[in-house]
Design an enzyme around this catalytic site. Structure first.
Site, short mmCIF file in Angstrom:
data_model
loop_
_atom_site.label_atom_id
_atom_site.label_comp_id
_atom_site.label_asym_id
_atom_site.label_seq_id
_atom_site.Cartn_x
_atom_site.Cartn_y
_atom_site.Cartn_z
N THR A 1 -68.95 55.96 40.19
CA THR A 1 -69.34 55.25 38.98
C THR A 1 -69.29 56.32 37.90
OG1 THR A 1 -70.61 53.70 40.28
CG2 THR A 1 -71.38 54.04 38.03
N THR B 1 -68.40 51.18 36.11
CA THR B 1 -67.86 51.50 37.44
C THR B 1 -66.72 50.57 37.86
OG1 THR B 1 -68.52 51.93 39.73
CG2 THR B 1 -69.46 49.99 38.70
N ASN C 1 -66.71 50.63 41.23
CA ASN C 1 -67.42 50.74 42.51
C ASN C 1 -66.88 51.93 43.29
OD1 ASN C 1 -69.31 50.27 44.43
ND2 ASN C 1 -68.12 48.76 45.54
N SER D 1 -76.66 45.87 41.82
CA SER D 1 -76.21 47.21 41.46
C SER D 1 -77.37 48.19 41.56
CB SER D 1 -75.70 47.19 40.02
OG SER D 1 -75.43 48.48 39.56
N SER D 2 -77.03 49.48 41.57
CA SER D 2 -78.06 50.53 41.47
C SER D 2 -77.96 51.26 40.14
CB SER D 2 -77.88 51.55 42.59
OG SER D 2 -78.07 50.96 43.84
N GLY E 1 -73.94 55.48 43.41
CA GLY E 1 -74.35 54.36 44.28
C GLY E 1 -75.86 54.33 44.41
#
Ligand code: GLY
Length: 560
Positions: free
Chosen positions: A367, A385, A387, A438-439, A460
């Site tokens: 990201t 991002t 991912n 998402s984080s 992540g």
């Protein structure tokens, strides 16, 4: 004599220049991002009279040119802002599941997870939100014309960006996959060398469409045709209707207090803000500043809070438009004090003993985050991002860009181990038009009602803990922003029950001490953790930046 004086002066100036981000200087505005070219373009826009929102758009597009593993137009992201007069907001331009998606789309006929379907190739692609997000930011806050903001990235795509050592490593380790997915003549299948200039004329043309037609330049017309063709050829299910239906959402950010800080971060569908709030509230009663930085005690306290917060994440967090996320309860102080009531300084908790022992966290290091402040005091924190690194690896050859694999952030099989051995649940199950959890944790911190920090990170599941540690480093351990960013990190995410440390940064003594208290430590998984790009504003209004040395990250400044 004069000559040696000049040499000393030159040396002094060189040192001052190379330590830019360590030194407090009266700068008016700053951009910190994953690449110098992108930070410089953000500054270029502000020097033309643009504000931080203009710079956010231009920097994001520049990253899509020179940092193609994460910078993007076919991914998504989140933005948190604080205006010069203290107003907060956030924009969710996260990808969505396609209309034809279904919760079992990554399972075979007997319910087993199909390997790589959610990570590689067309089926992994979520409906992108980036261009719609940038366009929305411009509509609400832009002060320069849209064309002015897109133009520098067209120039960069034509002139080319320089391949760095780290970038070459990244291209080398992904080349086989690029060729497997896109064929041997694919653009990024070439063997680029350090110092090569990559100019991408197809991408310059795509950016021209976006410059001319705005959001429609991406979601409609020739680009939509190209996008859909690439998706179809690689086995995906996104349709024109998906592209036309996409829209970003302004959401109320998460806000919470920690001592005299007011911390603002992203709300669901990112877990970032809720988890960050839980972490700070869980450690607050213990006064972590009394312990040394990265001592057994400070690590224990943070790890035990992380274990409990990530357990909650797995059970309760998902897209609020589809799942009733109990945000207020999760951030309730009494609830969080109770959550830590079984914490014991002499004996580690076991994650299997912590409730909600099944979770859905996938890791992705690819990201990218950038932080911006303008001369008016507007602050923006943006994380975006594809991912995985280069997303699904599907490359739109005639458009010059990669497509995301964000579908992997859903739980492919709620309640059962996914292909990474992790567990998922209902809150984050797949549903048409739902946003995957998402984080990402774009964050802004106020101290005594004044802007203090703008920060965030890729990584992540490690994003949240990287942001957490950076704030603790500045506020509790009194580091300057560059030290706080550069400082070694550790991570725990409840399951698997293990602490990950950055390699060769933590002493054997410390690790043995933690092991003697029952902490499970996995040195085989030692890895670089997060890449925080942060801005600090001190009580006198001085701006300093921390650009993460783990990457090619760079802080650019505007003085006038
Ligand atoms: N794709 C990584 C995240 O959203 O957390």
């Amino acid at each position: 004599m004069i000559n040696s004086y000049k040499v000393y002066l030159l040396l002094f100036l060189l040192i001052v220049n190379s330590c830019e981000s360590f030194i407090k200087r009266p700068v008016k505005a700053a951009v910190v991002s994953a690449r110098k070219e992108a930070s410089d373009i953000g500054i270029e826009i502000m020097s033309k009279g643009g504000n931080a929102f203009d710079a956010m758009i231009a920097t994001g597009l520049a990253l899509s040119v020179c940092y193609p593993n994460a910078g993007n137009i076919a991914g998504g992201g989140f933005l948190v802002y604080r205006t010069y007069d203290g107003k907060y907001g956030s924009l969710d331009y996260r990808e969505k599941a396609p209309l034809l998606a279904n919760r079992d789309m990554y399972l075979d006929s007997i319910g087993n997870i199909l390997p790589e379907k959610s990570t590689l190739g067309g089926l992994a692609i979520g409906v992108p939100g980036t261009v719609a997000g940038l366009f929305e930011v411009h509509k609400k806050f832009g002060s320069l014309s849209w064309e002015t903001l897109v133009e520098p990235s067209i120039r960069l795509a034509k002139i080319g960006y320089t391949v760095t050592k780290k970038q070459k490593k990244s291209f080398d380790s992904n080349r086989d996959k690029f060729i497997e997915i896109n064929g041997k003549n694919t653009f990024y299948g070439k063997n680029f060398k350090i110092g090569d200039k990559i100019s991408n004329l197809e991408y310059a043309n795509t950016l021209e469409l976006i410059k001319k037609y705005g959001k429609s330049g991406f979601y409609e017309g020739i680009n939509a045709e190209r996008f859909i063709n690439s998706v179809k050829q690689s086995g995906g299910i996104i349709s024109k209707d998906d592209l036309l239906a996409y829209s970003p959402v302004w959401r109320d950010p998460i806000q919470f207090k920690y001592k005299d800080l007011l911390i603002t971060s992203m709300s669901p569908p990112s877990s970032g803000g809720v988890c960050l709030g839980q972490l700070f509230k869980m450690i607050e009663p213990y006064n972590i500043g009394q312990y040394n930085h990265n001592s057994s005690e400070s690590i224990q306290l943070m790890v035990e809070a992380e274990r409990r917060s990530y357990a909650d994440r797995s059970e309760f967090l998902g897209d609020p438009d589809f799942f009733d996320v109990p945000t207020n309860q999760l951030l309730d102080s009494i609830y969080l004090i109770n959550r830590m009531s079984d914490f014991n300084w002499n004996q580690a908790s076991l994650s299997t003993d912590i409730k909600y022992g099944e979770l859905s966290i996938r890791e992705s290091d690819e990201t990218t985050h950038y932080s911006i402040i303008d001369k008016y005091g507007n602050a923006i924190s943006v994380t975006t991002t594809l991912n995985g690194s280069y997303g699904s690896k599907v490359y739109v050859e005639d458009g010059g860009y990669f497509l995301n694999n964000e579908m992997d952030d859903f739980s492919s099989k709620p309640g059962s181990p996914n292909m990474f051995g992790l567990l998922g649940n209902e809150a984050n199950s797949i549903h048409p038009e739902k946003r995957m959890l998402s984080s990402m944790t774009p964050t802004i911190v106020e101290k005594n009602k004044k802007l203090y920090l703008i920060l965030g990170s890729p990584g992540g599941s490690k994003i949240i803990t990287s942001v957490f540690q950076t704030i603790i480093n500045t506020y509790e351990f009194k580091m300057n922003i560059q030290q706080a960013v550069s400082s070694s990190r550790f991570h725990h995410q409840w399951m698997p029950d293990e602490i990950i440390f950055e390699p060769n940064k933590f002493s054997d003594y410390l690790i043995d001490d933690l092991k003697s208290k029952g902490y499970l430590i996995n040195l085989d998984k030692s890895t670089s953790i997060g890449r925080v790009d942060a801005i600090m504003v001190d009580e006198n209004g001085f701006i300093t930046c921390g650009a993460d040395p783990r990457g090619d990250d760079f802080a650019s400044y505007f003085r006038q």
